[in-house]
Scaffold this active site. Sequence first.
Site, PDB file in Angstrom:
ATOM      1  N   ARG A  74       0.865  -1.191   0.000  1.00 41.17           N
ATOM      2  CA  ARG A  74       0.000   0.000   0.000  1.00 41.17           C
ATOM      3  C   ARG A  74       0.896   1.234   0.000  1.00 41.17           C
ATOM      4  O   ARG A  74       1.742   1.393   0.880  1.00 41.17           O
ATOM      5  CB  ARG A  74      -0.908   0.001   1.221  1.00 41.17           C
ATOM      6  CG  ARG A  74      -1.959  -1.099   1.185  1.00 41.17           C
ATOM      7  CD  ARG A  74      -3.110  -0.777   2.108  1.00 41.17           C
ATOM      8  NE  ARG A  74      -4.070  -1.874   2.180  1.00 41.17           N
ATOM      9  CZ  ARG A  74      -5.090  -2.027   1.351  1.00 41.17           C
ATOM     10  NH1 ARG A  74      -5.279  -1.170   0.360  1.00 41.17           N
ATOM     11  NH2 ARG A  74      -5.931  -3.034   1.503  1.00 41.17           N
ATOM     12  N   ASN A 112      -8.924   1.629  -5.779  1.00 39.89           N
ATOM     13  CA  ASN A 112      -9.154   3.077  -5.756  1.00 39.89           C
ATOM     14  C   ASN A 112      -7.909   3.940  -5.585  1.00 39.89           C
ATOM     15  O   ASN A 112      -7.660   4.841  -6.386  1.00 39.89           O
ATOM     16  CB  ASN A 112     -10.143   3.409  -4.643  1.00 39.89           C
ATOM     17  CG  ASN A 112     -11.546   3.375  -5.189  1.00 39.89           C
ATOM     18  OD1 ASN A 112     -11.843   4.098  -6.126  1.00 39.89           O
ATOM     19  ND2 ASN A 112     -12.378   2.514  -4.651  1.00 39.89           N
ATOM     20  N   GLY A 113      -7.136   3.668  -4.537  1.00 41.39           N
ATOM     21  CA  GLY A 113      -5.942   4.469  -4.268  1.00 41.39           C
ATOM     22  C   GLY A 113      -4.964   4.354  -5.425  1.00 41.39           C
ATOM     23  O   GLY A 113      -4.382   5.344  -5.895  1.00 41.39           O
ATOM     24  N   THR A 114      -4.790   3.126  -5.892  1.00 42.79           N
ATOM     25  CA  THR A 114      -3.874   2.853  -7.001  1.00 42.79           C
ATOM     26  C   THR A 114      -4.240   3.688  -8.227  1.00 42.79           C
ATOM     27  O   THR A 114      -3.373   4.200  -8.935  1.00 42.79           O
ATOM     28  CB  THR A 114      -3.954   1.350  -7.364  1.00 42.79           C
ATOM     29  OG1 THR A 114      -3.624   0.602  -6.205  1.00 42.79           O
ATOM     30  CG2 THR A 114      -3.017   0.998  -8.502  1.00 42.79           C
ATOM     31  N   THR A 134     -10.158  -5.535  -7.135  1.00 43.50           N
ATOM     32  CA  THR A 134     -10.497  -5.389  -5.711  1.00 43.50           C
ATOM     33  C   THR A 134     -11.691  -6.268  -5.358  1.00 43.50           C
ATOM     34  O   THR A 134     -12.642  -6.369  -6.147  1.00 43.50           O
ATOM     35  CB  THR A 134     -10.816  -3.941  -5.274  1.00 43.50           C
ATOM     36  OG1 THR A 134     -11.429  -3.978  -3.977  1.00 43.50           O
ATOM     37  CG2 THR A 134     -11.781  -3.213  -6.187  1.00 43.50           C
ATOM     38  N   ASP A 136     -13.650  -5.452  -3.225  1.00 45.25           N
ATOM     39  CA  ASP A 136     -14.704  -4.531  -2.761  1.00 45.25           C
ATOM     40  C   ASP A 136     -15.686  -4.146  -3.877  1.00 45.25           C
ATOM     41  O   ASP A 136     -16.785  -3.672  -3.594  1.00 45.25           O
ATOM     42  CB  ASP A 136     -14.078  -3.255  -2.181  1.00 45.25           C
ATOM     43  CG  ASP A 136     -13.110  -3.538  -1.049  1.00 45.25           C
ATOM     44  OD1 ASP A 136     -13.223  -4.618  -0.446  1.00 45.25           O
ATOM     45  OD2 ASP A 136     -12.246  -2.687  -0.781  1.00 45.25           O
ATOM     46  N   HIS A 180     -14.503  -2.666   2.807  1.00 45.69           N
ATOM     47  CA  HIS A 180     -14.070  -1.294   3.116  1.00 45.69           C
ATOM     48  C   HIS A 180     -15.289  -0.396   3.340  1.00 45.69           C
ATOM     49  O   HIS A 180     -16.097  -0.721   4.191  1.00 45.69           O
ATOM     50  CB  HIS A 180     -13.135  -0.798   2.005  1.00 45.69           C
ATOM     51  CG  HIS A 180     -12.273   0.348   2.421  1.00 45.69           C
ATOM     52  ND1 HIS A 180     -11.639   0.406   3.627  1.00 45.69           N
ATOM     53  CD2 HIS A 180     -11.953   1.507   1.776  1.00 45.69           C
ATOM     54  CE1 HIS A 180     -10.971   1.536   3.718  1.00 45.69           C
ATOM     55  NE2 HIS A 180     -11.152   2.232   2.607  1.00 45.69           N
TER      56      HIS A 180
HETATM   57  O1  F6P Z   1      -9.659  -3.256  -0.328  1.00 45.48           O
HETATM   58  C1  F6P Z   1      -9.603  -4.614  -0.043  1.00 45.48           C
HETATM   59  C2  F6P Z   1      -9.683  -4.853   1.433  1.00 45.48           C
HETATM   60  O2  F6P Z   1      -9.607  -6.246   1.665  1.00 45.48           O
HETATM   61  C3  F6P Z   1     -10.899  -4.261   2.130  1.00 45.48           C
HETATM   62  O3  F6P Z   1     -12.047  -5.033   1.944  1.00 45.48           O
HETATM   63  C4  F6P Z   1     -10.408  -4.179   3.540  1.00 45.48           C
HETATM   64  O4  F6P Z   1     -11.076  -3.159   4.253  1.00 45.48           O
HETATM   65  C5  F6P Z   1      -8.955  -3.840   3.391  1.00 45.48           C
HETATM   66  O5  F6P Z   1      -8.592  -4.252   2.086  1.00 45.48           O
HETATM   67  C6  F6P Z   1      -8.047  -4.517   4.377  1.00 45.48           C
HETATM   68  O6  F6P Z   1      -6.782  -3.978   4.203  1.00 45.48           O
HETATM   69  P1  F6P Z   1      -5.438  -4.617   4.752  1.00 45.48           P
HETATM   70  O7  F6P Z   1      -5.173  -5.868   3.955  1.00 45.48           O
HETATM   71  O8  F6P Z   1      -4.418  -3.575   4.514  1.00 45.48           O
HETATM   72  O9  F6P Z   1      -5.676  -4.950   6.184  1.00 45.48           O
END
Ligand code: F6P
Length: 357
Positions: A74, A112-114, A134, A136, A180
Amino acid sequence: MKRIGMLTSGGDCQALNAAMRGVAKTLFNCLEEVEIYGFLDGYRGLIYGNFKMLNSRDFSGILTKGGTILGSSRTPFKTIQDPDENGIDRVEAMKHNYYKLKLDCMVILGGNGTHKTANLLREEGLNIITLPKTIDNDLYGTDMTFGFQSAVNIATEAIDCIHTTAASHGRVFIIEVMGHKVGWLTLNAGIAGGADIILIPEIPYDINKVVESIQRRNKAGSRFTILAVAEGAISKEDAALSKKEYKEKLKNNPYPSVSYEIAAAIQEKAGQEVRVTVPGHTQRGGSPCAYDRVFASRLGSEAAKLIMDDDYGYMVGIKNREIIKVPLAEVAGKLKMVAPDATIVQEAKMLGISFGD
Ligand code: F6P
């Protein structure tokens, strides 16, 4: 001759490898000469020049593999324009590595961020093609993202498993689903798994309505109730708070997540035993489902076509079952949410599912 860079950024999901294979196979099949550079661990690889050259063998046998052969990380967009801890300008560093390798295009797979960073690089003059990944399914401009259907399957299986034990013990069960800030995953897994109550961020819930639904089921002779709760679900009271007030509330919140808060409220108001299950990152893991393999392969192939046509600056997505290209400027920074009055929500309500509203 084409020289292509590739990277996968943000949280991983199923079918990232299938999508990269789709791009690579098409290019290797259709062009005489191709060089593919895989940047490791997302934008970090492009910033610090950490890459490996990939040949056709690297893309063989990965269609069914979860995760990403390139690794991911990230790299938040809000700090991408700040210098790193050694004073390196990260945007300039990415441009430098792109030009140093004489790349024709960067293929960027992300959510999204990407996409915000991808669009920034486009504005800075780089040729960019993106692919929507994603679990999501919250990317604007495409009906579907790859990874989503695989995650729906996993979350559904979790609900299926809970069904049998919930029935044996006559308990209330909450399954907390990822997603998310949006409810696509919970909504679809909830319907597929036969959840009685579905709580999603787009429809703030009233805990009294949730308890009423459980009690109605009890009166009708049901021994158990299953709630599919999105990790981003929010109560009506909390939704009415300002961002600052809500952040403040979360600071003093003793619960690890919203599901535990809901469980405690149900226990107190209905006097019923509640259990919480959080499948968490299992939803992003394992092999992609058949839909995602086909979808990601198609997206990859169409991305390669854009590269061969020197047609850059797009995300490749799907609309009404047709593969489309969407200008990156239209995609970046927008979220695709569930409309509270969407037909799928109305249908779920007609099926008797409560949204606690
Ligand atoms: O965006 C994908 C996702 O799995 C979301 O559903 C979740 O909120 C987030 O990433 C979890 O992020 P991380 O893997 O950084 O804990």
